[in-house]
Design an enzyme around this catalytic site. Structure first.
Site, PDB file in Angstrom:
ATOM      1  N   ASP A 104      40.178  37.251  34.657  1.00 41.36           N
ATOM      2  CA  ASP A 104      41.089  38.091  33.879  1.00 41.36           C
ATOM      3  C   ASP A 104      40.463  38.514  32.555  1.00 41.36           C
ATOM      4  O   ASP A 104      40.965  39.405  31.872  1.00 41.36           O
ATOM      5  CB  ASP A 104      42.393  37.323  33.599  1.00 41.36           C
ATOM      6  CG  ASP A 104      43.588  37.895  34.350  1.00 41.36           C
ATOM      7  OD1 ASP A 104      43.475  39.009  34.867  1.00 41.36           O
ATOM      8  OD2 ASP A 104      44.627  37.205  34.403  1.00 41.36           O
ATOM      9  N   LYS A 117      47.761  40.296  45.336  1.00 37.56           N
ATOM     10  CA  LYS A 117      46.398  39.856  44.991  1.00 37.56           C
ATOM     11  C   LYS A 117      45.812  39.057  46.153  1.00 37.56           C
ATOM     12  O   LYS A 117      44.665  39.271  46.563  1.00 37.56           O
ATOM     13  CB  LYS A 117      46.406  39.001  43.715  1.00 37.56           C
ATOM     14  CG  LYS A 117      46.534  39.840  42.452  1.00 37.56           C
ATOM     15  CD  LYS A 117      46.846  39.013  41.215  1.00 37.56           C
ATOM     16  CE  LYS A 117      47.128  39.942  40.039  1.00 37.56           C
ATOM     17  NZ  LYS A 117      47.646  39.259  38.849  1.00 37.56           N
ATOM     18  N   GLN A 134      48.537  33.399  36.539  1.00 35.45           N
ATOM     19  CA  GLN A 134      49.452  34.538  36.396  1.00 35.45           C
ATOM     20  C   GLN A 134      50.311  34.375  35.134  1.00 35.45           C
ATOM     21  O   GLN A 134      50.939  33.336  34.928  1.00 35.45           O
ATOM     22  CB  GLN A 134      50.340  34.626  37.653  1.00 35.45           C
ATOM     23  CG  GLN A 134      51.254  35.835  37.687  1.00 35.45           C
ATOM     24  CD  GLN A 134      50.495  37.152  37.807  1.00 35.45           C
ATOM     25  OE1 GLN A 134      49.547  37.285  38.560  1.00 35.45           O
ATOM     26  NE2 GLN A 134      50.913  38.138  37.025  1.00 35.45           N
TER      27      GLN A 134
END
Ligand code: NAP
Length: 297
Positions: free
Chosen positions: A121, A54, A98
């Site tokens: 997200d 990422k 994460q």
């Protein structure tokens, strides 16, 4: 094999290119550099790999990347304090924590402490609600990538029968909402669904997000249907070693389907591309600028 292969790797490269062009324009015309902060707690090897790629791709499209690696025993208070700092930082337009988090941390509490406008997200309860009610939101990256590939392949999805196998909050449910938003007739199947093969045979679009290697077989697929395979499963090879397979049995499904995403090289590469797309969308919204077209739902 008759199905067209939907090349997610190539499509993701075009999405990243588009994002890169918008980043360049934001810098040149407005002096703004979109910034993405990624928070990793602990040393889960798979999470470390995701966070690394990422960060690399964020820099490649010209955005600023901020990585926060915290000890596995970081307290909830410290993690929430970091998120509050990132929420308040005008250089940061997207925040990703994460998952999975270590078990002493409450994931829902942590995710819901992110400013919904920076929740790239799309897991914050406000964004879930906005998506569920058909309003502008931040959309979870994996289902957004699936939607982009479906729109690219079919043009309009209106009136198509879609079956989503899996009802998780990160893939199945948002996928179903996105397909509904594009006027598909949507069925969500799960482990208690009766006659799953019969349900899947009705589908013009099948999205498999189950986590069971090669469960969906060609015999279940309506001829000409599109199969989007979200699954990532590692299985043993007879000759030793392992390989990645999806939730659909590729060869038998490809023999019947009209189009199919391979694993690897289908949905997977689209997920990070959509994270970058969400970051630029968030950045434009934060600055009252027009959002780039084709990069969100
Ligand atoms: P999950 O949270 O484990 O959910 C799996 C879903 O599949 C559940 O709703 C479950 O039903 C359903 N299911 C399980 N067994 C079934 C069966 N025999 N028949 C019908 N439905 C069944 O998984 P997830 O997080 O959504 O992920 C799904 C897959 O996608 C995994 O392979 C994961 O690795 C992959 N994934 C890929 C990406 C990517 O970037 N490509 C991103 C996220 C996930 P119940 O609710 O009834 O238990």
């Amino acid at each position: 094999m008759s199905a067209k292969i939907i090349d997610g790797k190539a499509f993701a490269a075009t999405v990243r290119e588009k994002v890169g062009a918008h980043v360049a324009r934001l810098k040149e015309e407005h002096g703004i550099t979109p910034g993405l902060a990624v928070v990793l707690v602990g040393e889960d090897p798979a999470s470390q790999v995701y966070v690394r790629s990422k960060g690399k791709m964020t820099l490649e499209v010209g955005m600023a990347s901020f990585e926060h690696k915290l000890d596995v025993d970081t307290s909830e208070a410290d993690l929430l304090a970091l998120i509050a700092k990132l929420n308040a930082d005008p250089e940061i337009h997207g925040i990703l924590v994460q998952l999975p988090l270590p078990s002493h941390l409450d994931s829902d509490l942590v995710i819901n402490s992110i400013d919904p406008a920076k929740d790239v997200d799309g897991f914050h309860i406000s964004n879930v609600g906005l998506l569920g009610t058909g309003q502008k939101s931040m959309v979870p990256c994996t289902p957004l990538g699936c939607l982009m590939m479906l729109r690219d392949h079919h043009g309009s999805l209106s009136g198509m029968n879609a079956v989503v196998i899996g009802r998780s909050n990160i893939v199945g449910k948002p996928m179903a909402n996105l397909l509904l938003g594009d006027s598909c007739t949507v069925t969500i199947a799960h482990s208690r669904t009766k006659d799953l093969p019969g349900v899947v045979r009705q589908a013009d679009i099948v999205v498999a997000a189950v986590g069971r290697p090669e469960m969906v077989i060609g015999d279940w697929i309506k001829p000409g249907a599109t199969v989007i395979d979200v699954g990532i499963n590692r299985i043993d090879k007879p000759e030793g070693g392992t390989r990645l397979v999806g939730d659909a049995h590729y060869d038998s499904c490809a023999a019947v389907a009209g189009a199919i995403t391979p694993v690897p090289g289908g949905v997977g590469p689209m997920t990070i591309a959509c994270l970058l797309a969400n970051t630029i969308t968030a950045c434009c919204r934060a600055n009252g600028l027009a959002e780039p077209e084709g990069l969100t739902a």
